[in-house]
Design a protein around this motif. Structure first.
Motif, short mmCIF file in Angstrom:
data_model
loop_
_atom_site.label_atom_id
_atom_site.label_comp_id
_atom_site.label_asym_id
_atom_site.label_seq_id
_atom_site.Cartn_x
_atom_site.Cartn_y
_atom_site.Cartn_z
N THR A 127 17.43 60.24 -41.46
CA THR A 127 16.53 59.58 -40.53
C THR A 127 15.88 60.61 -39.59
O THR A 127 16.62 61.53 -39.04
CB THR A 127 17.30 58.44 -39.44
N ARG B 22 11.97 57.17 -42.10
CA ARG B 22 13.15 56.63 -42.57
C ARG B 22 12.67 56.00 -43.92
O ARG B 22 11.52 55.68 -44.13
CB ARG B 22 14.06 55.34 -41.74
N PHE C 133 13.89 52.88 -45.06
CA PHE C 133 14.01 51.30 -44.78
C PHE C 133 14.34 50.94 -43.29
O PHE C 133 14.70 51.78 -42.74
CB PHE C 133 14.87 50.77 -45.87
N ARG D 206 15.99 49.15 -40.17
CA ARG D 206 17.28 48.70 -39.81
C ARG D 206 17.27 48.05 -38.40
O ARG D 206 16.24 48.27 -37.59
CB ARG D 206 18.33 49.91 -39.68
N GLU E 136 21.98 50.50 -35.46
CA GLU E 136 22.63 51.68 -36.35
C GLU E 136 23.71 51.03 -37.33
O GLU E 136 24.52 50.48 -36.82
CB GLU E 136 23.49 52.37 -35.20
N GLY E 137 23.49 51.34 -38.72
CA GLY E 137 24.35 50.79 -39.68
C GLY E 137 24.05 49.32 -39.83
O GLY E 137 24.91 48.67 -40.93
N PHE F 264 21.32 46.76 -41.57
CA PHE F 264 20.29 47.07 -42.40
C PHE F 264 19.19 45.84 -42.56
O PHE F 264 19.86 44.74 -42.39
CB PHE F 264 20.42 47.65 -43.77
N SER G 15 22.38 60.78 -45.52
CA SER G 15 22.60 59.72 -44.72
C SER G 15 21.65 58.61 -44.90
O SER G 15 21.79 58.13 -46.06
CB SER G 15 22.09 60.33 -43.32
N ASN G 16 20.40 58.32 -44.31
CA ASN G 16 19.61 57.35 -44.79
C ASN G 16 18.89 57.43 -46.21
O ASN G 16 19.00 56.38 -46.90
CB ASN G 16 18.37 57.28 -43.77
N ASN H 128 21.49 56.37 -48.47
CA ASN H 128 21.47 55.03 -48.45
C ASN H 128 20.49 54.42 -49.36
O ASN H 128 20.77 53.49 -50.14
CB ASN H 128 21.68 54.39 -47.06
N MET I 114 26.26 54.99 -47.00
CA MET I 114 27.22 53.74 -46.74
C MET I 114 26.72 52.84 -47.86
O MET I 114 26.53 52.96 -48.63
CB MET I 114 26.38 53.13 -45.46
N ILE J 50 29.37 57.16 -38.23
CA ILE J 50 28.47 56.06 -38.83
C ILE J 50 28.90 55.53 -40.01
O ILE J 50 28.68 54.29 -40.26
CB ILE J 50 26.95 57.03 -39.07
N HIS K 17 29.46 63.00 -39.26
CA HIS K 17 28.16 62.80 -40.15
C HIS K 17 27.62 63.94 -40.69
O HIS K 17 26.32 63.89 -41.24
CB HIS K 17 27.32 61.71 -39.37
C1 MLT Z 1 20.91 54.12 -42.01
O1 MLT Z 1 20.37 53.68 -41.34
O2 MLT Z 1 20.80 54.40 -43.03
C2 MLT Z 1 22.16 54.92 -41.55
O3 MLT Z 1 22.76 54.26 -40.48
C3 MLT Z 1 22.25 56.34 -41.51
C4 MLT Z 1 21.08 56.77 -40.58
O4 MLT Z 1 20.07 57.06 -40.92
O5 MLT Z 1 21.50 57.06 -39.35
#
Ligand code: MLT
Length: 201
Positions: A22, A56, A58, A60, A63-64, A66, A102-103, A106, A128, A154, A183
Protein backbone atom coordinates in the motif's frame (compact mmCIF):
# COMPACT_ATOMS: atom_id res chain seq x y z
CA UNK A 1 -2.63 -1.00 -15.80
CA UNK A 2 0.32 1.32 -15.11
CA UNK A 3 3.45 -0.82 -15.14
CA UNK A 4 7.01 -1.19 -16.25
CA UNK A 5 8.60 -4.07 -18.11
CA UNK A 6 12.26 -5.05 -18.19
CA UNK A 7 13.16 -7.78 -20.72
CA UNK A 8 15.89 -9.39 -18.58
CA UNK A 9 18.90 -11.27 -19.90
CA UNK A 10 17.50 -14.81 -19.78
CA UNK A 11 14.23 -15.21 -21.65
CA UNK A 12 13.79 -18.71 -20.17
CA UNK A 13 13.97 -17.50 -16.55
CA UNK A 14 10.62 -17.00 -14.79
CA UNK A 15 9.01 -13.62 -15.45
CA UNK A 16 8.81 -11.80 -12.13
CA UNK A 17 5.46 -10.12 -11.51
CA UNK A 18 6.20 -7.45 -8.88
CA UNK A 19 3.33 -6.27 -6.69
CA UNK A 20 4.02 -3.42 -4.26
CA UNK A 21 2.57 -2.72 -0.82
CA UNK A 22 0.00 0.00 0.00
CA UNK A 23 1.29 3.43 -1.00
CA UNK A 24 3.98 1.96 -3.23
CA UNK A 25 4.65 2.10 -6.94
CA UNK A 26 5.94 -0.16 -9.67
CA UNK A 27 9.48 1.01 -8.82
CA UNK A 28 9.56 -0.17 -5.18
CA UNK A 29 10.34 -3.84 -5.60
CA UNK A 30 12.89 -3.61 -8.42
CA UNK A 31 15.76 -4.23 -5.93
CA UNK A 32 13.89 -7.34 -4.72
CA UNK A 33 13.75 -8.65 -8.31
CA UNK A 34 17.51 -8.16 -8.61
CA UNK A 35 18.05 -10.33 -5.53
CA UNK A 36 15.49 -13.01 -6.37
CA UNK A 37 16.39 -13.57 -10.00
CA UNK A 38 18.70 -10.97 -11.59
CA UNK A 39 18.39 -12.38 -15.11
CA UNK A 40 14.57 -12.54 -15.13
CA UNK A 41 12.25 -10.39 -17.20
CA UNK A 42 10.28 -8.16 -14.83
CA UNK A 43 6.67 -7.01 -15.10
CA UNK A 44 6.06 -4.56 -12.27
CA UNK A 45 2.51 -3.30 -11.89
CA UNK A 46 0.98 -0.39 -10.01
CA UNK A 47 -2.30 -1.04 -8.19
CA UNK A 48 -5.32 0.62 -9.83
CA UNK A 49 -7.03 1.67 -6.59
CA UNK A 50 -6.21 4.83 -4.65
CA UNK A 51 -6.72 5.10 -0.90
CA UNK A 52 -6.03 8.67 0.15
CA UNK A 53 -3.72 8.96 -2.87
CA UNK A 54 -1.91 5.72 -1.94
CA UNK A 55 -1.93 3.10 -4.72
CA UNK A 56 -3.31 -0.32 -3.78
CA UNK A 57 -4.44 -3.41 -5.66
CA UNK A 58 -7.99 -3.50 -4.24
CA UNK A 59 -10.22 -1.54 -1.90
CA UNK A 60 -10.51 -2.24 1.79
CA UNK A 61 -13.14 -1.19 4.28
CA UNK A 62 -10.64 -0.94 7.15
CA UNK A 63 -7.18 -2.26 7.96
CA UNK A 64 -7.31 -5.98 7.17
CA UNK A 65 -11.00 -5.91 6.17
CA UNK A 66 -11.26 -6.26 2.43
CA UNK A 67 -13.95 -5.14 0.00
CA UNK A 68 -14.50 -8.63 -1.39
CA UNK A 69 -16.38 -7.60 -4.52
CA UNK A 70 -13.61 -5.19 -5.43
CA UNK A 71 -10.96 -7.79 -4.60
CA UNK A 72 -12.60 -10.27 -6.99
CA UNK A 73 -12.95 -7.63 -9.71
CA UNK A 74 -9.34 -6.45 -9.32
CA UNK A 75 -8.03 -10.03 -9.27
CA UNK A 76 -9.61 -10.69 -12.67
CA UNK A 77 -8.39 -7.32 -13.93
CA UNK A 78 -4.79 -8.25 -12.99
CA UNK A 79 -5.19 -11.78 -14.38
CA UNK A 80 -6.34 -10.35 -17.72
CA UNK A 81 -3.58 -7.74 -17.67
CA UNK A 82 -0.86 -10.40 -17.31
CA UNK A 83 -2.21 -12.17 -20.42
CA UNK A 84 -2.31 -8.87 -22.31
CA UNK A 85 1.26 -8.00 -21.21
CA UNK A 86 2.52 -11.45 -22.25
CA UNK A 87 1.36 -10.69 -25.80
CA UNK A 88 2.67 -7.12 -25.79
CA UNK A 89 6.12 -8.10 -24.52
CA UNK A 90 6.33 -11.61 -25.93
CA UNK A 91 6.83 -13.66 -22.77
CA UNK A 92 5.28 -17.00 -21.93
CA UNK A 93 2.03 -16.59 -19.96
CA UNK A 94 2.68 -19.80 -18.03
CA UNK A 95 6.12 -18.74 -16.77
CA UNK A 96 5.07 -15.96 -14.39
CA UNK A 97 6.14 -15.97 -10.73
CA UNK A 98 4.69 -13.27 -8.47
CA UNK A 99 6.70 -11.46 -5.82
CA UNK A 100 4.56 -9.26 -3.62
CA UNK A 101 4.69 -7.46 -0.33
CA UNK A 102 1.71 -6.85 1.96
CA UNK A 103 -1.17 -5.59 -0.21
CA UNK A 104 0.73 -6.87 -3.26
CA UNK A 105 1.15 -10.28 -1.63
CA UNK A 106 -2.58 -10.27 -0.91
CA UNK A 107 -3.58 -9.77 -4.55
CA UNK A 108 -1.03 -12.45 -5.53
CA UNK A 109 -2.69 -14.73 -2.96
CA UNK A 110 -6.05 -13.91 -4.50
CA UNK A 111 -4.74 -14.85 -7.98
CA UNK A 112 -3.71 -18.22 -6.51
CA UNK A 113 -7.08 -18.61 -4.78
CA UNK A 114 -9.00 -17.98 -8.03
CA UNK A 115 -6.95 -19.46 -10.89
CA UNK A 116 -4.95 -22.67 -11.33
CA UNK A 117 -2.93 -21.15 -14.17
CA UNK A 118 -2.33 -17.56 -13.03
CA UNK A 119 1.10 -18.12 -11.49
CA UNK A 120 3.87 -20.67 -11.80
CA UNK A 121 4.93 -19.82 -8.27
CA UNK A 122 4.87 -16.99 -5.75
CA UNK A 123 6.98 -15.17 -3.19
CA UNK A 124 4.57 -13.70 -0.65
CA UNK A 125 6.02 -11.29 1.88
CA UNK A 126 3.60 -10.79 4.81
CA UNK A 127 0.42 -11.99 3.09
CA UNK A 128 -3.02 -12.39 4.68
CA UNK A 129 -5.81 -14.83 3.80
CA UNK A 130 -7.32 -12.88 0.88
CA UNK A 131 -10.78 -14.50 0.99
CA UNK A 132 -12.52 -17.21 2.98
CA UNK A 133 -15.07 -19.78 1.87
CA UNK A 134 -13.63 -20.31 -1.61
CA UNK A 135 -12.90 -23.72 -3.12
CA UNK A 136 -9.31 -23.27 -4.25
CA UNK A 137 -8.12 -24.47 -7.68
CA UNK A 138 -5.59 -27.28 -7.99
CA UNK A 139 -2.20 -25.76 -7.13
CA UNK A 140 -0.16 -28.97 -7.40
CA UNK A 141 3.43 -28.18 -8.42
CA UNK A 142 3.09 -24.49 -7.53
CA UNK A 143 5.96 -23.54 -5.20
CA UNK A 144 5.15 -20.75 -2.76
CA UNK A 145 7.40 -18.92 -0.30
CA UNK A 146 5.69 -17.12 2.59
CA UNK A 147 7.63 -14.59 4.64
CA UNK A 148 5.68 -14.26 7.89
CA UNK A 149 6.11 -12.41 11.16
CA UNK A 150 5.70 -13.95 14.59
CA UNK A 151 4.78 -10.43 15.75
CA UNK A 152 3.25 -8.97 12.58
CA UNK A 153 0.48 -6.62 13.77
CA UNK A 154 -1.29 -6.66 10.37
CA UNK A 155 -1.07 -10.37 9.62
CA UNK A 156 -1.08 -12.49 12.77
CA UNK A 157 0.96 -15.68 13.03
CA UNK A 158 -2.33 -17.62 13.18
CA UNK A 159 -3.49 -16.08 9.89
CA UNK A 160 -0.13 -16.93 8.27
CA UNK A 161 -0.63 -20.53 9.41
CA UNK A 162 -4.19 -20.53 8.07
CA UNK A 163 -2.98 -19.31 4.67
CA UNK A 164 -0.28 -21.99 4.60
CA UNK A 165 -2.85 -24.66 5.45
CA UNK A 166 -5.25 -23.48 2.72
CA UNK A 167 -2.54 -23.37 0.04
CA UNK A 168 -1.15 -26.76 1.07
CA UNK A 169 -4.69 -28.14 0.98
CA UNK A 170 -4.85 -27.07 -2.68
CA UNK A 171 -1.65 -29.03 -3.36
CA UNK A 172 0.87 -26.17 -3.37
CA UNK A 173 4.34 -26.74 -2.02
CA UNK A 174 4.65 -24.05 0.66
CA UNK A 175 7.80 -22.91 2.46
CA UNK A 176 7.26 -20.58 5.41
CA UNK A 177 10.02 -18.40 6.77
CA UNK A 178 9.40 -16.68 10.10
CA UNK A 179 10.88 -13.39 11.23
CA UNK A 180 10.30 -11.23 14.28
CA UNK A 181 10.32 -7.85 12.53
CA UNK A 182 6.62 -7.05 12.59
CA UNK A 183 5.20 -6.26 9.14
CA UNK A 184 8.59 -5.12 7.84
CA UNK A 185 10.31 -6.69 4.87
CA UNK A 186 13.76 -7.30 6.31
CA UNK A 187 16.94 -8.03 4.38
CA UNK A 188 17.26 -11.45 6.04
CA UNK A 189 13.76 -12.38 4.86
CA UNK A 190 14.62 -11.28 1.31
CA UNK A 191 17.85 -13.28 1.45
CA UNK A 192 15.94 -16.41 2.44
CA UNK A 193 13.44 -15.80 -0.34
CA UNK A 194 16.30 -15.48 -2.84
CA UNK A 195 17.83 -18.79 -1.65
CA UNK A 196 14.43 -20.44 -1.93
CA UNK A 197 13.87 -18.97 -5.42
CA UNK A 198 17.15 -20.38 -6.75
CA UNK A 199 16.27 -23.85 -5.48
CA UNK A 200 12.64 -23.73 -6.66
CA UNK A 201 13.11 -22.57 -10.28
C1 MLT B 1 -4.15 -5.00 2.85
O1 MLT B 1 -5.00 -4.13 2.92
O2 MLT B 1 -3.88 -5.61 1.81
C2 MLT B 1 -3.45 -5.32 4.10
O3 MLT B 1 -4.06 -4.68 5.17
C3 MLT B 1 -2.02 -4.98 4.01
C4 MLT B 1 -1.83 -3.52 3.81
O4 MLT B 1 -1.84 -3.07 2.69
O5 MLT B 1 -1.67 -2.80 4.80
Amino acid sequence: MKHLFQPGTDTNAPVLLLLHGTGGTEHDLLPLAQLLSPSSPVLSVRGNVLEKRMPRFFRRLAEGIFDEEDLKFRTKELYDFIAEASETYGFSRDNVVAAGYSNGANIAGSLLFHYADALRGAVLHHPMVPLRGLALPDLTNVPIFIGAGTNDPICSAIESEELTYLLQGAGASVTVHWEGNGHRLSSSEVQRAAEWFKAAF
